[in-house]
Scaffold this motif. Sequence first.
Motif, short mmCIF file in Angstrom:
data_model
loop_
_atom_site.label_atom_id
_atom_site.label_comp_id
_atom_site.label_asym_id
_atom_site.label_seq_id
_atom_site.Cartn_x
_atom_site.Cartn_y
_atom_site.Cartn_z
N LEU A 142 0.91 -1.04 -0.13
CA LEU A 142 0.33 -0.22 0.05
C LEU A 142 1.10 1.56 -0.35
O LEU A 142 0.44 2.40 -0.42
CB LEU A 142 -1.02 -0.32 1.10
N LYS A 143 2.10 0.85 0.86
CA LYS A 143 2.66 2.32 0.60
C LYS A 143 3.26 2.82 -0.81
O LYS A 143 3.32 3.64 -1.18
CB LYS A 143 3.94 2.22 1.98
N ILE A 144 3.39 1.30 -0.95
CA ILE A 144 4.56 1.92 -2.90
C ILE A 144 2.99 2.69 -3.43
O ILE A 144 3.45 3.53 -4.63
CB ILE A 144 4.78 0.34 -3.43
N ALA A 145 1.88 2.13 -3.27
CA ALA A 145 0.71 3.05 -4.22
C ALA A 145 0.72 4.04 -3.78
O ALA A 145 0.56 5.18 -4.79
CB ALA A 145 -0.14 1.82 -4.35
N ILE A 146 0.86 4.05 -2.63
CA ILE A 146 0.82 5.42 -1.69
C ILE A 146 1.69 6.69 -2.38
O ILE A 146 1.46 7.67 -3.04
CB ILE A 146 0.89 6.06 -0.02
N ASP A 147 2.97 6.21 -2.92
CA ASP A 147 4.00 6.91 -3.48
C ASP A 147 3.52 7.11 -4.66
O ASP A 147 4.16 8.22 -4.67
CB ASP A 147 5.31 6.42 -3.10
N LEU A 148 3.66 6.35 -5.61
CA LEU A 148 2.49 6.85 -7.19
C LEU A 148 2.17 8.01 -6.58
O LEU A 148 2.31 8.98 -7.59
CB LEU A 148 2.50 5.72 -7.54
N VAL A 149 0.83 7.76 -5.77
CA VAL A 149 -0.74 8.82 -6.44
C VAL A 149 0.13 10.06 -5.56
O VAL A 149 -0.37 11.13 -6.63
CB VAL A 149 -1.95 8.17 -5.82
N LYS A 150 0.86 9.80 -5.00
CA LYS A 150 1.49 11.45 -4.48
C LYS A 150 2.04 11.34 -5.47
O LYS A 150 2.06 13.04 -5.46
CB LYS A 150 2.14 10.90 -3.02
N GLN A 151 3.42 11.02 -6.14
CA GLN A 151 3.83 11.78 -7.24
C GLN A 151 3.37 12.31 -8.00
O GLN A 151 3.86 13.54 -8.43
CB GLN A 151 5.05 10.52 -7.28
N LEU A 152 1.92 11.75 -8.57
CA LEU A 152 1.37 12.06 -8.96
C LEU A 152 0.43 13.12 -9.49
O LEU A 152 -0.80 13.35 -9.96
CB LEU A 152 0.73 11.14 -10.30
N LYS A 153 0.41 13.30 -7.81
CA LYS A 153 -0.32 14.76 -7.18
C LYS A 153 -2.14 13.81 -7.67
O LYS A 153 -2.47 14.82 -7.86
CB LYS A 153 -0.16 15.71 -8.41
N LEU A 154 -2.70 13.02 -7.61
CA LEU A 154 -3.66 12.57 -7.28
C LEU A 154 -4.31 12.14 -5.87
O LEU A 154 -4.20 11.92 -5.22
CB LEU A 154 -3.58 11.01 -8.50
N PRO A 155 -5.88 12.59 -5.86
CA PRO A 155 -6.44 12.86 -4.83
C PRO A 155 -6.82 11.35 -4.55
O PRO A 155 -6.87 10.29 -5.55
CB PRO A 155 -7.66 13.50 -4.59
N PHE A 156 -6.45 10.79 -3.51
CA PHE A 156 -6.90 9.06 -2.97
C PHE A 156 -7.60 8.73 -1.98
O PHE A 156 -7.60 10.20 -0.94
CB PHE A 156 -5.87 8.49 -3.44
N GLY A 157 -8.13 7.55 -1.29
CA GLY A 157 -8.32 7.13 -0.54
C GLY A 157 -8.41 5.84 -0.92
O GLY A 157 -7.70 4.60 -1.67
N VAL A 158 -8.64 4.64 0.59
CA VAL A 158 -7.83 3.55 1.12
C VAL A 158 -9.36 2.54 1.29
O VAL A 158 -10.24 3.42 2.44
CB VAL A 158 -7.01 2.85 1.46
#
Lengths: 275, 285, 120
Positions: free
Chosen positions: A193-209
């Motif tokens: 999950l942390k890997i996926a979070i890093d990715l969406v943060k790098q892309l500056k996308l809003p997200f939830g889990v």
Amino acid sequence: MKIAVLSGKGGTGKTTISASLAYSLRNSQYVDCDVEEPNGNIFLKASLTEREVVTVLNPVVNDDLCTGCGACQQACQFNAIVVINKKVMIFDNICHSCGACKIACPTGAISEVPREIGVIESNSSNTFMQGKLNLNEPLTVPVILQLKRKMNKHGNVIIDSAPGASCTVVSTIEDSDYCVLVTEPTPFGLHDLKIAIDLVKQLKLPFGVVINKAMDSDKSIQSFCKKENIDVLMELPYSKEIAQNYSKGILPVQYSKHYKDEFIKLLATIKERII
Amino acid sequence: MKQFVFISGKGGTGKSTVVASLAKYVSNKALADADVDAPNLHILLEHEVVEKTPFQGAKIAKIDQSKCIHCHKGYEVCRFDAISKDDVINPLKCEGCGACLLVCPVNAITLHEELTGHVYQSNLNGEHFTHALLAIGAEGSGKLVTEVKKKVKELINKEDYLLVDGSPGIGCVVIASITGADACVIVTEATKSGLSDLKRVQQVADHFGIKTLVCINKYDLNNDVTKRIEEYCKSQNVAIIGKIPFEPLIMKALQQLKTPMEDDRLEHIKNEIISLWDNLIKETK
Amino acid sequence: MKIAITSTGTDIKSLLEKKFGRAEFFIIADTESNEYKVIDNKAAMEAGGAGIQAGQTIINESAIALITGNVGPNALRVLTSGDVAIYRGQSVSIEENITLYKKGELQQINTAGEAHFGMK
């Protein structure tokens, strides 16, 4: 709104969540971008009547113009071209269709022709669409880009991404309005999950889990999300019933009103987050 | 030395749990985690990192902004949408094809080796354990897998076994993880997608002339699918060396960072793992 | 005559390597003088097209035959265009494979195994 569903780790229930969202959202379009293993249709059972091929451009050499100088081989970063005894050999299946060889050729001997690498299938009402890469083809991105061009521009779209954090996933999710990250409450799930979070943060996308297979015995995902100030959108419990139905190709929303309500709630939560 | 690689086709079938369990049970071995996209073994197995090596497995283009005259030729020629209109390269999308530098009139663009991950060499109770982690959005995971396996092979001396946690999927990364194996064990699950992915990955291993064996996880989830897996394996002359039941307590054990081998409540699973290992040895004699 | 053999190690006692493109070493042996040299296969670490690059290496070494396990279609195309005959080696040492080759006991490969489309 365009909602992308992804996960760092495979097998966390990404397809269960994305297909359930599509099933619960009226007039939505489900787009399966897991083009190596599209299996959303095991659950959504759309009748795929429409078909469009995906092609890429591959170079061809005009022997009359070619001098065998080897500039194309030098330009190709993917080892897709070799020149043996002044004769150019091109290997389509590792060509990345970048066009560098054509630019490099001093005599204009290289032109490009389309080659089929996959297909996009959809139902007649266009509520279901999937990309499928042909066997032995390395490039997933062209299939995804074509899927995205065909995607509904307005209205609601649910995108099932490939797992992981590769360039394929980047292309799939980059212009979505919201990302749903699916995980499970194990140390593996948290790590990925942390890997996926890093990715969406790098892309500056809003997200939830969304926590799939949630259990009382492990709240590590919840406490991690709390600490990091990340939204936990929904928890789907760990249940043999869900797993058994999954094994037969049945989604929780397809047999239980309770889960259907849960997913409608999830959609409402996501909608709030986007606005 | 015998090399066994565990693969799954589909993700999340329990492959890493099986490998971690065997890591606790089998002695005189070395271990490699070739699932570089989502490496998980190091989480369960207490180890000490001895060496961390950066790995450069791909190239990407870089624009020297002081030289750039903003002619946008690179932007026009890039087919991966990796150069923005204001001439900035998006490293997540650049394929490293070099087309842009061929058209740049002022040589402002160059290709650079990019850090695509790290390789770790660790000590696992006196045994060798190599693992890696791929950088976000990076390409070249197949090469990183090859590097992880190469590293562990350099270290191996008198070990009897090398256990490799392979990658999911059917693509090049899997091929990189199974090359050189004496046998590969496909860990599948009794679901519709599990069966279809099993078939595809088995064909890949078969093509490389590597002996395949199958372990069915959650076999009692859907007896109908299990039966079809068994029929398929029989038709392919592939032995089923283990059948593990659906057991929620496995997840609970993992949550406490324990493999089924260390949990008293999971004696029956432990016995399955041991019998899987015995069968594996028998089948590869 | 020079022949090339894919090898798991750096001398002729090493076992044959079944991979071609991603073999770690090639042993180039002279069938008359019985001399040999080892070359590192630089293509082994290429991101893609290893078989193609490896094929070119064999041609550049002027080998007339290659003994290996499997060759993919890409490597086959390169090797064929360079007039390199390909033989399926056995799981024994390089030395023994050379002997088998000289006796004409190795099977020639005319068709490629399935391609595995490089590494992404």
